[in-house]
Design a protein around this motif. Structure first.
Motif, PDB file in Angstrom:
ATOM      1  N   GLN A  96     -83.117   2.968 -32.417  1.00 52.82           N
ATOM      2  CA  GLN A  96     -83.589   2.792 -31.134  1.00 52.82           C
ATOM      3  C   GLN A  96     -84.649   3.298 -30.551  1.00 52.82           C
ATOM      4  OE1 GLN A  96     -79.927   2.287 -28.786  1.00 52.82           O
ATOM      5  NE2 GLN A  96     -80.679   2.899 -26.944  1.00 52.82           N
ATOM      6  N   GLU A  97     -84.032   4.773 -30.308  1.00 56.12           N
ATOM      7  CA  GLU A  97     -85.370   4.964 -29.235  1.00 56.12           C
ATOM      8  C   GLU A  97     -86.729   4.835 -29.802  1.00 56.12           C
ATOM      9  OE1 GLU A  97     -87.114   8.311 -26.875  1.00 56.12           O
ATOM     10  OE2 GLU A  97     -85.120   7.322 -27.372  1.00 56.12           O
ATOM     11  N   GLY A 154     -71.998  11.725 -35.317  1.00 53.34           N
ATOM     12  CA  GLY A 154     -71.705  11.161 -36.971  1.00 53.34           C
ATOM     13  C   GLY A 154     -72.849  10.404 -37.276  1.00 53.34           C
ATOM     14  N   GLU A 155     -73.725  10.637 -38.348  1.00 49.83           N
ATOM     15  CA  GLU A 155     -74.984  10.075 -39.014  1.00 49.83           C
ATOM     16  C   GLU A 155     -74.926   8.993 -39.033  1.00 49.83           C
ATOM     17  OE1 GLU A 155     -76.978  10.647 -43.105  1.00 49.83           O
ATOM     18  OE2 GLU A 155     -75.358  11.944 -43.141  1.00 49.83           O
ATOM     19  N   THR A 156     -74.337   7.993 -39.206  1.00 46.73           N
ATOM     20  CA  THR A 156     -74.634   6.641 -39.126  1.00 46.73           C
ATOM     21  C   THR A 156     -75.279   6.432 -37.427  1.00 46.73           C
ATOM     22  OG1 THR A 156     -73.733   6.572 -41.009  1.00 46.73           O
ATOM     23  CG2 THR A 156     -74.258   4.045 -39.321  1.00 46.73           C
ATOM     24  N   GLU A 157     -74.702   6.485 -36.721  1.00 49.90           N
ATOM     25  CA  GLU A 157     -74.721   6.641 -35.362  1.00 49.90           C
ATOM     26  C   GLU A 157     -76.179   7.050 -34.797  1.00 49.90           C
ATOM     27  OE1 GLU A 157     -73.243   6.007 -30.611  1.00 49.90           O
ATOM     28  OE2 GLU A 157     -71.324   6.428 -32.541  1.00 49.90           O
ATOM     29  N   MET A 158     -76.420   8.748 -35.469  1.00 49.06           N
ATOM     30  CA  MET A 158     -77.348   9.479 -34.611  1.00 49.06           C
ATOM     31  C   MET A 158     -78.718   8.816 -35.399  1.00 49.06           C
ATOM     32  SD  MET A 158     -79.354  12.853 -36.353  1.00 49.06           S
ATOM     33  CE  MET A 158     -79.120  11.894 -37.835  1.00 49.06           C
ATOM     34  N   HIS A 159     -78.224   8.006 -36.745  1.00 47.06           N
ATOM     35  CA  HIS A 159     -79.852   6.970 -36.935  1.00 47.06           C
ATOM     36  C   HIS A 159     -79.610   6.112 -36.137  1.00 47.06           C
ATOM     37  CE1 HIS A 159     -80.894   9.860 -40.509  1.00 47.06           C
ATOM     38  NE2 HIS A 159     -79.480   9.531 -40.742  1.00 47.06           N
ATOM     39  N   LEU A 160     -78.833   5.276 -35.737  1.00 47.96           N
ATOM     40  CA  LEU A 160     -78.920   3.973 -35.445  1.00 47.96           C
ATOM     41  C   LEU A 160     -79.123   4.321 -33.755  1.00 47.96           C
ATOM     42  CD1 LEU A 160     -78.525   1.175 -34.388  1.00 47.96           C
ATOM     43  CD2 LEU A 160     -76.074   1.722 -33.864  1.00 47.96           C
ATOM     44  N   ARG A 161     -78.960   5.218 -33.058  1.00 51.75           N
ATOM     45  CA  ARG A 161     -79.886   5.471 -32.132  1.00 51.75           C
ATOM     46  C   ARG A 161     -81.151   6.483 -31.690  1.00 51.75           C
ATOM     47  NH1 ARG A 161     -76.160   5.880 -27.545  1.00 51.75           N
ATOM     48  NH2 ARG A 161     -73.967   5.395 -27.926  1.00 51.75           N
ATOM     49  N   ASN A 162     -81.694   6.781 -33.079  1.00 52.94           N
ATOM     50  CA  ASN A 162     -83.062   6.915 -33.150  1.00 52.94           C
ATOM     51  C   ASN A 162     -83.573   6.223 -33.818  1.00 52.94           C
ATOM     52  OD1 ASN A 162     -82.217  10.249 -32.803  1.00 52.94           O
ATOM     53  ND2 ASN A 162     -82.537  10.544 -35.317  1.00 52.94           N
TER      54      ASN A 162
END
Length: 176
Positions: free
Chosen positions: A113-114, A103-111
Motif C-alpha cells: 500500500q505504501e 504478522g507477515e501478510t499484513e506487513m506485506h500488504l501495508r508495505n
C-alpha cells in the motif's frame, strides 16, 4: 548554476524534486526488499529498484543538460535528498515494528500500500514535468518524463494486483 530561462529553471527545480523522490524511494525499496519474503513481490521490487536508480541518473543528466547544477552539488539539492533518505529510514523502522505487531501478510500488504502511494506521487511528479515540458516546447524533457511514467505506471499496476492477492491471503488467515 548559470542564468537559466524561466521555463528551464522551473524544469530544473521540478527535476531536482523528482531526483530527491527517486533517492528516497531507492532507500524505501531497499528496506522493503529486505522485509519481503513473497518471491514474486520481492523480484518485482528488485527490478523496480534498478529502474529507480536508472531514473535518478537520467534525471540528473537532464538537469545538467538544461544547465542546472547536478543534485548534491548545491545547498538546495543536498537537504532534499538527505531528508528523503531519512524519511525512508524511519519508514523502514516502522515496517519492522509493523511486522512484529500485525504478522507477515499484513506487513506485506501495508508495505505494498505504501509502495503504491509512492508510485502515485511519482506519477504525479512526472506528469507535471511532462506537461510543463510540452507546454514550453522541451521535447527531450517531456520524452524523458513519459518514459519514466511508463515504468511508474507499470509498477503501480503490479502493486494494485499484489494488494488484491495480499488481501485474499489476509482473509484466509483471519476469517474463520
Amino acid at each position: 548554476m548559470s542564468e537559466l530561462k524561466p521555463g528551464d529553471a522551473k524544469l530544473v527545480q521540478w527535476l531536482a524534486e523528482a531526483h530527491a523522490k527517486e533517492a528516497e524511494l531507492e532507500a524505501d525499496l531497499s528496506a522493503h526488499i529486505a522485509m519481503t519474503t513473497r518471491d514474486t513481490h520481492r523480484k518485482r521490487l528488485k527490478e523496480h529498484l534498478k529502474e529507480t536508480r536508472s531514473h535518478k541518473k537520467l534525471v540528473e543528466r537532464r538537469i545538467k543538460r538544461l544547465g542546472g547544477d547536478p543534485p548534491g552539488s548545491g545547498l538546495v539539492a543536498v537537504p532534499g535528498e538527505v531528508a528523503g533518505k531519512a524519511v525512508a529510514a524511519v519508514k523502514g523502522q516502522v515496517g519492522t515494528v509493523r511486522a512484529a505487531l500485525t504478522g507477515e501478510t499484513e506487513m506485506h500488504l501495508r508495505n505494498a500500500q505504501e509502495e503504491l502511494r509512492e508510485e502515485h506521487v511519482e506519477i504525479a511528479i512526472y506528469t507535471r514535468i511532462a506537461d510543463f515540458a510540452d507546454a514550453i516546447g522541451d521535447r527531450e524533457t517531456a520524452k524523458l518524463a513519459r518514459d519514466i511514467l511508463r515504468d511508474e505506471r507499470r509498477m503501480a499496476k503490479f502493486l494494485e494486483a499484489e494488494i488484491g492477492r495480499l488481501v485474499k491471503r489476509t482473509v484466509v488467515e483471519v476469517v474463520p
